[in-house]
Scaffold this motif. Structure first.
Motif, short mmCIF file in Angstrom:
data_model
loop_
_atom_site.label_atom_id
_atom_site.label_comp_id
_atom_site.label_asym_id
_atom_site.label_seq_id
_atom_site.Cartn_x
_atom_site.Cartn_y
_atom_site.Cartn_z
N LYS A 4 78.10 28.38 46.85
CA LYS A 4 79.21 28.00 45.97
C LYS A 4 78.80 28.13 44.51
CE LYS A 4 82.49 24.29 45.05
NZ LYS A 4 82.87 22.91 45.38
N ALA A 5 79.67 28.81 43.73
CA ALA A 5 79.36 29.04 42.32
C ALA A 5 79.47 27.74 41.53
CB ALA A 5 80.31 30.08 41.74
N ASN A 6 78.50 27.52 40.61
CA ASN A 6 78.56 26.35 39.75
C ASN A 6 79.65 26.51 38.72
OD1 ASN A 6 76.34 25.16 41.04
ND2 ASN A 6 74.89 26.27 39.73
N LYS A 7 80.22 25.40 38.27
CA LYS A 7 81.30 25.42 37.29
C LYS A 7 80.76 25.88 35.94
CE LYS A 7 85.21 22.69 35.67
NZ LYS A 7 86.15 23.70 36.12
N VAL A 8 81.50 26.78 35.30
CA VAL A 8 81.10 27.33 34.01
C VAL A 8 81.99 26.75 32.93
CG1 VAL A 8 80.86 29.44 32.66
CG2 VAL A 8 80.26 29.45 35.08
N TYR A 9 81.38 26.38 31.80
CA TYR A 9 82.11 25.82 30.67
C TYR A 9 81.98 26.75 29.45
CZ TYR A 9 81.68 21.60 33.54
OH TYR A 9 81.73 20.71 34.57
N GLU A 21 70.71 33.82 8.11
CA GLU A 21 72.16 33.84 7.92
C GLU A 21 72.82 32.91 8.93
OE1 GLU A 21 72.58 38.53 6.55
OE2 GLU A 21 72.87 37.95 8.65
N LYS A 22 73.88 32.23 8.50
CA LYS A 22 74.61 31.34 9.40
C LYS A 22 75.51 32.17 10.31
CE LYS A 22 74.71 27.17 6.53
NZ LYS A 22 75.57 26.16 5.86
N VAL A 23 75.42 31.94 11.59
CA VAL A 23 76.24 32.65 12.56
C VAL A 23 76.84 31.63 13.52
CG1 VAL A 23 75.02 34.86 12.48
CG2 VAL A 23 74.17 33.05 13.97
N LYS A 24 77.95 32.02 14.17
CA LYS A 24 78.59 31.12 15.15
C LYS A 24 79.33 31.95 16.19
CE LYS A 24 82.68 30.40 12.26
NZ LYS A 24 83.53 29.39 11.60
N GLY A 25 79.68 31.33 17.30
CA GLY A 25 80.38 32.03 18.35
C GLY A 25 80.71 31.13 19.52
N VAL A 26 81.10 31.76 20.63
CA VAL A 26 81.45 31.04 21.86
C VAL A 26 80.66 31.65 23.00
CG1 VAL A 26 83.31 30.39 23.43
CG2 VAL A 26 83.79 30.63 20.98
N MET A 27 80.13 30.81 23.89
CA MET A 27 79.36 31.29 25.03
C MET A 27 79.75 30.49 26.27
SD MET A 27 75.21 31.53 25.60
CE MET A 27 74.99 32.51 24.12
N ASP A 31 75.53 24.77 31.43
CA ASP A 31 75.19 23.57 30.67
C ASP A 31 74.72 23.96 29.28
OD1 ASP A 31 72.30 24.13 30.70
OD2 ASP A 31 72.46 23.66 32.83
N ILE A 32 74.56 22.96 28.42
CA ILE A 32 74.23 23.19 27.03
C ILE A 32 72.81 23.73 26.85
CG2 ILE A 32 73.39 20.84 26.61
CD1 ILE A 32 74.92 20.94 23.92
N ASN A 33 71.90 23.37 27.75
CA ASN A 33 70.52 23.84 27.64
C ASN A 33 70.42 25.35 27.83
OD1 ASN A 33 69.50 21.22 27.24
ND2 ASN A 33 69.45 20.83 29.46
N PHE A 34 71.25 25.89 28.72
CA PHE A 34 71.26 27.33 28.93
C PHE A 34 71.71 28.06 27.67
CE2 PHE A 34 73.32 31.31 30.06
CZ PHE A 34 72.39 31.89 30.92
N VAL A 35 72.71 27.49 26.97
CA VAL A 35 73.20 28.09 25.73
C VAL A 35 72.09 28.12 24.69
CG1 VAL A 35 74.89 27.88 23.86
CG2 VAL A 35 75.56 27.33 26.21
N ARG A 36 71.40 27.02 24.53
CA ARG A 36 70.31 26.96 23.53
C ARG A 36 69.21 27.97 23.86
NH1 ARG A 36 70.74 22.58 20.20
NH2 ARG A 36 72.11 20.88 20.86
N LYS A 47 71.79 25.31 15.77
CA LYS A 47 71.91 24.08 14.99
C LYS A 47 72.92 23.12 15.59
CE LYS A 47 69.02 25.23 11.73
NZ LYS A 47 67.74 24.51 11.58
N ARG A 48 73.97 23.70 16.18
CA ARG A 48 75.02 22.85 16.75
C ARG A 48 75.64 23.55 17.96
NH1 ARG A 48 80.51 20.82 13.60
NH2 ARG A 48 81.12 19.22 15.09
N VAL A 49 75.65 22.90 19.10
CA VAL A 49 76.26 23.43 20.32
C VAL A 49 77.16 22.34 20.90
CG1 VAL A 49 75.87 24.40 22.61
CG2 VAL A 49 74.23 24.86 20.77
N ARG A 50 78.41 22.70 21.12
CA ARG A 50 79.37 21.67 21.57
C ARG A 50 80.31 22.28 22.60
NH1 ARG A 50 83.12 19.13 17.04
NH2 ARG A 50 83.78 21.32 17.04
N LYS A 51 80.54 21.56 23.69
CA LYS A 51 81.45 22.04 24.73
C LYS A 51 82.89 22.00 24.24
CE LYS A 51 82.26 19.66 28.56
NZ LYS A 51 82.06 19.05 29.88
N LYS A 52 83.62 23.10 24.48
CA LYS A 52 85.01 23.15 24.06
C LYS A 52 85.85 22.21 24.91
CE LYS A 52 87.01 26.94 22.88
NZ LYS A 52 87.60 28.30 22.86
#
Length: 405
Positions: A4-9, A21-27, A31-36, A47-52
């Motif tokens: 079973k596939a894990n839920k993706v956020y 340079e400051k950059v930003k985006g969506v991934m 979980d948040i650790n994978f993003v970092r 610098k900042r990671v937040r779930k939508k």
């Protein structure tokens, strides 16, 4: 047994790259650790990671036909270029700005990556993907021509939306004119006529019948305007509720609409065009005629036509030819029945139906243009008669005083 596939956020992230340079985006991630970790692999210091928030799925960003058309085109283009289906979904997700559509695509991608066929994954969202869409995708998967079917779906939806918008334009314009006329009349009766009534009170003479009628209407509107407005709102609400809960009432409304002068002809031609376009598209894609008829009836946009087409479907399923089944209810024009008969005899039914759809779409477009050009001067005439009548009624006593003097 498939895992079973894990839920993706979806996560919004901000960071600093190797050039400071400051950059930003969506991934998208589990979980948040994978993003970092993923950002650090790319040389970005997060610098900042937040779930939508998922609340945006429900408010203000409802998925519409244009979103589905664009998604179909993008997916078809990428599959045609050799991109795997799951990766094509991921690329499409990255470019989505609408949260509801993004969440939908993430769910579809997760199902497909877990081994679910594309058509089956789509069928789990019946409010977004109708049976015709799913049937065409299923036919494409089975024949190995998924990209062709997706492109065909996109073209079909574009044509259908164009036709729907033309019909809305033709139907909304008279309603808009009527509402403006009622609004102007109410404003004059509630605000302007009372000022004249005060002036007439000092004349000491009997008012003309027409002026007295307008004054009485003004008094009624001043005292009971909220009842009039409430009655109108209640009437609209009752009609909508009865249409929703009573199939018989909805059928009567559909019959009434088809019998209206001018508007009825427009609805007839629109229903034929949508029926023919849907049947042509689905039948050409390899969907069986019986299943294609079911989708075509629902896509006609008219309950009367849908009822007739479902009867045609039953007749065809018992072995009757399509053109003979269509003639039974005498609802379709003779030209349509003849074109269908030629298509059945020549084995080119989808081509003939496409020609029928082209013809009636052009007819609808011409009717809408003619109606628009005729309604524009009618707007001026209607508003002129309304305002002019009230003005004449108010000045009649003044004219009579001039005659007496």
């Amino acid at each position: 047994m498939k895992k079973k596939a894990n839920k993706v956020y979806s996560f919004n992230w901000e960071g600093v790259n190797s050039r400071r340079e400051k950059v930003k985006g969506v991934m998208d991630a589990e979980d948040i650790n994978f993003v970092r970790a993923k950002l650090r692999e790319q040389g970005i210091n997060p610098k900042r990671v937040r779930k939508k928030s998922s609340l945006s799925f429900s408010f203000g960003d409802k998925i519409n036909a244009r979103d589905i058309t664009l998604f179909s085109r993008q997916l078809a283009t990428m599959i045609k270029a050799g991109v795997p289906v799951v990766q094509a979904f991921s690329i499409t997700i990255e470019g989505q700005t609408k949260a509801s559509m993004r969440n939908l695509l993430i769910d579809l991608r997760d199902q497909i990556s877990a081994g679910t066929p594309v058509a089956q994954a789509l069928r789990r969202h019946p409010k977004v993907f109708d049976e015709l869409f799913c049937s065409l995708v299923e036919a494409g998967e089975n024949s190995g021509t998924l990209e062709t079917m997706l492109e065909r779906v996109a073209i079909y939806k574009e044509r259908m939306e164009t036709l729907k918008n033309k019909i809305k334009k033709a139907l909304y314009y008279p309603v808009f004119v009527l509402l403006i006329g009622m609004g102007v009349s109410a404003l004059l009766l509630i605000k302007v006529v009372p000022e004249f009534e005060k002036m007439f009170a000092g004349f000491g003479a009997e008012l003309p019948a027409f002026t007295q009628l307008v004054v009485n209407m003004s008094r009624f509107m001043q005292e009971w305007w909220y009842l009039v407005l409430g009655a109108m709102v209640a009437a609209v609400y009752i009609i909508l509720m009865m249409k929703k809960r009573s199939p018989a009432f909805e059928l009567r409304l559909s019959h009434l609409g088809l019998r209206l002068p001018v508007i009825g002809q427009l609805l007839h031609k629109s229903a034929v065009a949508r029926f023919a376009r849907t049947l042509s598209t689905s039948f050409a894609a390899g969907v069986t005629l019986v299943d294609s008829l079911e989708s075509a009836g629902k896509a006609s946009g008219s309950l009367v036509y849908n009822r007739h087409v479902q009867q045609v479907r039953e007749d065809v399923s018992t072995g009757q030819q399509l053109n003979f089944a269509m003639r039974n209810g005498r609802l379709f024009p003779t030209m349509v029945n003849q074109m269908v008969a030629i298509g059945e005899e020549s084995g080119a039914l989808d081509t003939m139906l496409a020609k029928v759809a082209d013809f009636y779409e052009e007819e609808v477009e011409a009717m809408v243009d003619n109606m628009t050009s005729l309604l524009e001067p009618m707007v001026i005439v209607v508003l002129g008669v309304i305002v002019g009548s009230l003005v004449i009624a108010m000045y009649l006593p003044i004219f009579q005083m001039g005659d007496i003097l």
